[in-house]
Design a protein around this motif. Structure first.
Motif, PDB file in Angstrom:
ATOM      1  N   GLY A 125      -5.493   3.619  -4.881  1.00  0.00           N
ATOM      2  CA  GLY A 125      -4.082   3.949  -4.763  1.00  0.00           C
ATOM      3  C   GLY A 125      -3.187   2.754  -4.981  1.00  0.00           C
ATOM      4  N   GLN A 126      -1.966   3.042  -5.399  1.00  0.00           N
ATOM      5  CA  GLN A 126      -0.969   2.021  -5.679  1.00  0.00           C
ATOM      6  C   GLN A 126      -0.435   1.420  -4.387  1.00  0.00           C
ATOM      7  N   LEU A 127      -0.260   0.112  -4.385  1.00  0.00           N
ATOM      8  CA  LEU A 127       0.372  -0.558  -3.261  1.00  0.00           C
ATOM      9  C   LEU A 127       1.886  -0.550  -3.442  1.00  0.00           C
ATOM     10  N   TRP A 128       2.590  -0.400  -2.331  1.00  0.00           N
ATOM     11  CA  TRP A 128       4.046  -0.413  -2.338  1.00  0.00           C
ATOM     12  C   TRP A 128       4.536  -1.381  -1.272  1.00  0.00           C
ATOM     13  N   GLN A 129       5.634  -2.037  -1.565  1.00  0.00           N
ATOM     14  CA  GLN A 129       6.197  -2.999  -0.620  1.00  0.00           C
ATOM     15  C   GLN A 129       7.583  -2.537  -0.176  1.00  0.00           C
TER      16      GLN A 129
ATOM     17  N   GLU B 121       8.798  -9.943   7.283  1.00  0.00           N
ATOM     18  CA  GLU B 121       9.750  -9.890   6.168  1.00  0.00           C
ATOM     19  C   GLU B 121       9.586  -8.636   5.330  1.00  0.00           C
ATOM     20  N   SER B 122       8.357  -8.127   5.264  1.00  0.00           N
ATOM     21  CA  SER B 122       8.117  -6.898   4.512  1.00  0.00           C
ATOM     22  C   SER B 122       6.810  -6.268   4.971  1.00  0.00           C
ATOM     23  N   LEU B 123       6.614  -5.020   4.545  1.00  0.00           N
ATOM     24  CA  LEU B 123       5.395  -4.283   4.866  1.00  0.00           C
ATOM     25  C   LEU B 123       4.806  -3.761   3.566  1.00  0.00           C
ATOM     26  N   ILE B 124       3.511  -3.993   3.376  1.00  0.00           N
ATOM     27  CA  ILE B 124       2.811  -3.513   2.187  1.00  0.00           C
ATOM     28  C   ILE B 124       1.871  -2.395   2.612  1.00  0.00           C
ATOM     29  N   CYS B 125       1.969  -1.255   1.941  1.00  0.00           N
ATOM     30  CA  CYS B 125       1.140  -0.110   2.331  1.00  0.00           C
ATOM     31  C   CYS B 125       0.824   0.751   1.108  1.00  0.00           C
TER      32      CYS B 125
ATOM     33  N   PHE C 217      -1.782   1.147   5.869  1.00  0.00           N
ATOM     34  CA  PHE C 217      -1.132  -0.161   5.976  1.00  0.00           C
ATOM     35  C   PHE C 217      -2.077  -1.247   5.489  1.00  0.00           C
ATOM     36  N   GLU C 218      -1.523  -2.212   4.771  1.00  0.00           N
ATOM     37  CA  GLU C 218      -2.328  -3.304   4.233  1.00  0.00           C
ATOM     38  C   GLU C 218      -1.947  -4.645   4.862  1.00  0.00           C
ATOM     39  N   GLN C 219      -0.692  -5.037   4.719  1.00  0.00           N
ATOM     40  CA  GLN C 219      -0.276  -6.361   5.185  1.00  0.00           C
ATOM     41  C   GLN C 219       1.171  -6.350   5.656  1.00  0.00           C
ATOM     42  N   VAL C 220       1.447  -7.262   6.560  1.00  0.00           N
ATOM     43  CA  VAL C 220       2.817  -7.619   6.913  1.00  0.00           C
ATOM     44  C   VAL C 220       3.043  -9.020   6.363  1.00  0.00           C
ATOM     45  N   THR C 221       4.085  -9.207   5.549  1.00  0.00           N
ATOM     46  CA  THR C 221       4.405 -10.547   5.061  1.00  0.00           C
ATOM     47  C   THR C 221       5.428 -11.175   5.995  1.00  0.00           C
ATOM     48  N   LEU C 222       5.322 -12.485   6.162  1.00  0.00           N
ATOM     49  CA  LEU C 222       6.146 -13.211   7.122  1.00  0.00           C
ATOM     50  C   LEU C 222       7.184 -14.060   6.411  1.00  0.00           C
ATOM     51  N   SER C 223       8.250 -14.384   7.109  1.00  0.00           N
ATOM     52  CA  SER C 223       9.338 -15.148   6.515  1.00  0.00           C
ATOM     53  C   SER C 223       8.896 -16.539   6.086  1.00  0.00           C
ATOM     54  N   GLY C 224       7.868 -17.099   6.725  1.00  0.00           N
ATOM     55  CA  GLY C 224       7.394 -18.426   6.352  1.00  0.00           C
ATOM     56  C   GLY C 224       6.411 -18.430   5.214  1.00  0.00           C
ATOM     57  N   GLY C 225       6.113 -17.257   4.650  1.00  0.00           N
ATOM     58  CA  GLY C 225       5.186 -17.172   3.527  1.00  0.00           C
ATOM     59  C   GLY C 225       3.805 -16.703   3.908  1.00  0.00           C
ATOM     60  N   GLY C 226       3.511 -16.576   5.188  1.00  0.00           N
ATOM     61  CA  GLY C 226       2.197 -16.120   5.624  1.00  0.00           C
ATOM     62  C   GLY C 226       2.097 -14.606   5.598  1.00  0.00           C
ATOM     63  N   THR C 227       0.920 -14.116   5.926  1.00  0.00           N
ATOM     64  CA  THR C 227       0.682 -12.680   5.963  1.00  0.00           C
ATOM     65  C   THR C 227      -0.172 -12.341   7.178  1.00  0.00           C
TER      66      THR C 227
ATOM     67  N   LEU D  29      11.206   1.265  -1.924  1.00  0.00           N
ATOM     68  CA  LEU D  29       9.801   0.925  -2.154  1.00  0.00           C
ATOM     69  C   LEU D  29       9.612   0.353  -3.555  1.00  0.00           C
ATOM     70  N   THR D  30       8.877  -0.751  -3.614  1.00  0.00           N
ATOM     71  CA  THR D  30       8.618  -1.414  -4.887  1.00  0.00           C
ATOM     72  C   THR D  30       7.120  -1.492  -5.129  1.00  0.00           C
ATOM     73  N   PRO D  31       6.617  -0.995  -6.282  1.00  0.00           N
ATOM     74  CA  PRO D  31       5.181  -1.151  -6.574  1.00  0.00           C
ATOM     75  C   PRO D  31       4.829  -2.632  -6.644  1.00  0.00           C
ATOM     76  N   CYS D  32       3.680  -2.996  -6.109  1.00  0.00           N
ATOM     77  CA  CYS D  32       3.285  -4.400  -6.136  1.00  0.00           C
ATOM     78  C   CYS D  32       1.833  -4.528  -6.565  1.00  0.00           C
ATOM     79  N   VAL D  33       1.420  -5.742  -6.862  1.00  0.00           N
ATOM     80  CA  VAL D  33       0.076  -6.014  -7.366  1.00  0.00           C
ATOM     81  C   VAL D  33      -0.948  -5.709  -6.280  1.00  0.00           C
ATOM     82  N   ASP D  34      -2.029  -5.071  -6.693  1.00  0.00           N
ATOM     83  CA  ASP D  34      -3.099  -4.737  -5.747  1.00  0.00           C
ATOM     84  C   ASP D  34      -3.791  -6.019  -5.314  1.00  0.00           C
ATOM     85  N   ILE D  35      -3.710  -6.324  -4.023  1.00  0.00           N
ATOM     86  CA  ILE D  35      -4.293  -7.564  -3.522  1.00  0.00           C
ATOM     87  C   ILE D  35      -5.711  -7.376  -3.020  1.00  0.00           C
TER      88      ILE D  35
END
Length: 256
Positions: free
Chosen positions: A237-241, A155-159, A172-182, A225-231
């Motif tokens: 560096g800033q995370l972007w989604q 569903e999205s990519l966080i990097c 690259f940090e995470q791929v988020t999934l449509s079901g809510g998983g990562t 690209l949207t800045p997002c909370v550092d997980i």
């Protein structure tokens, strides 16, 4: 005077030098995007420009080519420079003189080489020429298609992005999934030997090149690209989604 004291202008000059390089990246990528748009207006399937540089440093256009049609297929020649006035209609709305002038502007420096869009010619006999890769018409959609080719329900990519001189490093940090998983994407520096990533390393290089361009162009960065909370606190560096476009389920159902 204390020798350890810095000149009042030293740090600002360094900042200006960095800003100058970043502005050059943005300008050259923007010109390349404009070149690609004009070429595709005349030849919608265009993917590569075959170019040469003569002894005087002048750019020569040797051909406009399509993408490779399959893993074992070849590119198709869409345009071959000619002197026959009866064939000028093939150029469509493309102003070749203006195109060559703009190519000369962007190929004089090393910016495009750092983005990996200038490649050696695929045919050895023409190794004195270069293969210029036209950027995707929609970088965000291209990233989504590549990622979903390996993770269908992505569903999205966080990097992360780090500006390092003339380069923009992408982590690259995470791929988020449509079901809510990562799905976590292992860092190649922290885990250089791991093979647990969601896609091969050559795919990471391809994604990093496209995402770096997207980040370097302010109008695309603000749009996609949207800045997002550092997980995680493991990296700076800033995370972007990058949220992927919705799937066209109706189209998928018709084609399946």
């Amino acid at each position: 005077m204390d020798d350890e004291r810095l000149r009042p202008t030293q740090l600002p000059l360094n900042d200006l030098a960095t800003a100058y390089v970043q502005a050059g990246q943005t300008l050259f990528l923007a010109i390349l995007d404009d070149i690609a748009a004009r070429v595709r207006l005349a030849h919608p399937e265009a993917a590569y420009l075959e170019i040469g540089i003569d002894a005087d440093g002048d750019v020569e256009l040797h051909g406009i080519w399509s993408a490779q049609e399959s893993a074992i297929g070849t590119c198709r020649l869409l345009y071959d420079p000619h002197d026959d006035p009866e064939q000028e209609w093939r150029d469509g709305p493309l102003d070749l003189d203006e195109l060559v002038d703009d190519l000369g502007r962007v190929l004089t420096g090393s910016f495009l080489h750092h983005w990996g869009v200038v490649e050696p010619h695929p045919v050895y006999e023409h190794r004195d020429r270069r293969w210029l890769v036209l950027p995707p018409a929609d970088r965000a959609a291209t990233v989504a298609a590549i990622v979903r080719g390996h993770v269908p329900d992505a569903e999205s990519l966080i990097c992360r992005f780090a500006e390092r001189g003339e380069r923009i490093a992408v982590g690259f940090e995470q791929v988020t999934l449509s079901g809510g998983g990562t799905i976590s994407v292992p860092c190649p520096l922290c885990s250089p030997e791991t093979e647990d990533g969601p896609w091969p390393r050559d795919v990471s290089h391809e994604l990093a090149r496209i995402l770096g361009q997207l980040y370097a162009l302010p109008h695309l960065r603000g749009r996609h690209l949207t800045p997002c909370v550092d997980i995680t606190a493991e990296h700076e560096g800033q995370l972007w989604q990058l949220v992927f476009p919705y799937r066209d389920h109706k189209k998928g159902a018709e084609s399946s």
